[in-house]
Scaffold this motif. Structure first.
Motif, PDB file in Angstrom:
ATOM      1  N   HIS A 147      26.591  29.068  33.526  1.00  0.00           N
ATOM      2  CA  HIS A 147      26.312  29.868  34.727  1.00  0.00           C
ATOM      3  C   HIS A 147      26.892  31.284  34.633  1.00  0.00           C
ATOM      4  O   HIS A 147      26.555  32.135  35.450  1.00  0.00           O
ATOM      5  CB  HIS A 147      26.833  29.160  35.985  1.00  0.00           C
TER       6      HIS A 147
ATOM      7  N   ASP B  42      20.529  26.461  39.097  1.00  0.00           N
ATOM      8  CA  ASP B  42      20.185  25.142  39.640  1.00  0.00           C
ATOM      9  C   ASP B  42      19.128  25.321  40.726  1.00  0.00           C
ATOM     10  O   ASP B  42      19.235  26.272  41.523  1.00  0.00           O
ATOM     11  CB  ASP B  42      21.419  24.468  40.245  1.00  0.00           C
TER      12      ASP B  42
ATOM     13  N   GLU C 141      21.796  16.541  34.597  1.00  0.00           N
ATOM     14  CA  GLU C 141      21.535  17.477  35.691  1.00  0.00           C
ATOM     15  C   GLU C 141      20.073  17.910  35.651  1.00  0.00           C
ATOM     16  O   GLU C 141      19.752  18.936  35.059  1.00  0.00           O
ATOM     17  CB  GLU C 141      22.442  18.711  35.578  1.00  0.00           C
TER      18      GLU C 141
ATOM     19  N   HIS D 261      19.267  21.655  36.564  1.00  0.00           N
ATOM     20  CA  HIS D 261      19.810  22.813  35.842  1.00  0.00           C
ATOM     21  C   HIS D 261      18.795  23.333  34.819  1.00  0.00           C
ATOM     22  O   HIS D 261      18.460  22.637  33.865  1.00  0.00           O
ATOM     23  CB  HIS D 261      21.128  22.424  35.161  1.00  0.00           C
TER      24      HIS D 261
END
Ligand SMILES: [Zn+2]
Length: 233
Positions: free
Chosen positions: A114, A121, A178, A181
């Motif tokens: 990030h 996300d 995830e 993501h």
């Protein structure tokens, strides 16, 4: 900030500097690097045409923000959760185990994707609002019956056309799975290629991070296992 075509500096890659990201909207809530942002807006428009409200819930994060999360978890001010999202009793863990427990859910400061401005996300905002459900960003919300299922299916078909992939699509012993993501493959590949582990070591060493000694010992394998999600070293 103009489109940056040269590789990111080490400070940018570690989220120490944010000159490589631009605001997604006037609200200034989310920031991405310019080519990622352009591709995201195209994808968002295409999703909208198909009746899906593709929105970002998390984008650029700074080193200091990630450091604050890390230290609060280490100090017990925030819970460290196990793989089933239950709080762990950290008294029973040594430093090595504690690092891995935190990193299942939270990145090491300076080593979060990030920081790069290439990763974010997503969720289906309208569907979540209509579902009247407290959104938690957990896999079941993206599975059948969940408010982001339709979005997830749509992205599985269309995201690669816009240049996006999912680095945490499957659990390989690193970060938890995830499905939300996404990463702009081309820009992220350039970051990975130029990533300077020595710069990260220096930055962590001069920071106030808790667990520093053990983190520095494990650094190369932590980077492979969690940032790149290449599984256990
Ligand atoms: Zn993420």
């Amino acid at each position: 900030m103009a489109l940056q075509t040269s590789p990111l500096s080490a400070a940018q890659v570690m989220g120490v500097e944010s000159s490589h990201v631009v605001a997604l909207s006037n609200e200034g809530e989310h920031y991405l690097e310019q080519s990622t942002l352009n591709a995201f807006l195209d994808m968002q428009q295409a999703a909208k045409s198909d009746g899906i409200d593709l929105q970002i819930c998390s984008s650029f994060r700074s080193f200091d923000r990630q450091l604050s999360i890390w230290n609060r978890k280490w100090a017990g001010e925030l819970p460290i959760l196990d793989k089933h999202s239950r709080p762990i009793n950290t008294n029973s863990l040594n430093d090595h185990e504690k690092i891995h427990a935190i990193m299942h859910w939270s990145a090491l400061p300076g080593a979060s994707r990030h920081h790069w401005g290439t990763d974010f996300d997503v969720y289906d905002k309208r569907s979540v609002v209509l579902s009247n459900h407290k959104f938690e960003l957990i896999p079941s919300e993206y599975a059948q019956g969940g408010p982001c299922y339709k979005l997830n299916k749509w992205l599985e078909v269309h995201a690669t056309k816009f240049g996006f992939d999912r680095p945490y699509e499957v659990y390989t012993g690193g970060v938890a799975r995830e499905p939300w993501h996404y990463s702009f493959s081309k820009s992220a590949a350039s970051v990975i290629q130029n990533f300077a582990l020595d710069s990260l070591r220096v930055e962590l060493n001069k920071s106030q991070i808790l667990g520093k000694q053990t983190i520095l010992e494990l650094l190369p394998s932590l980077f492979n296992q969690y940032t790149l999600n290449l599984g256990k070293a």
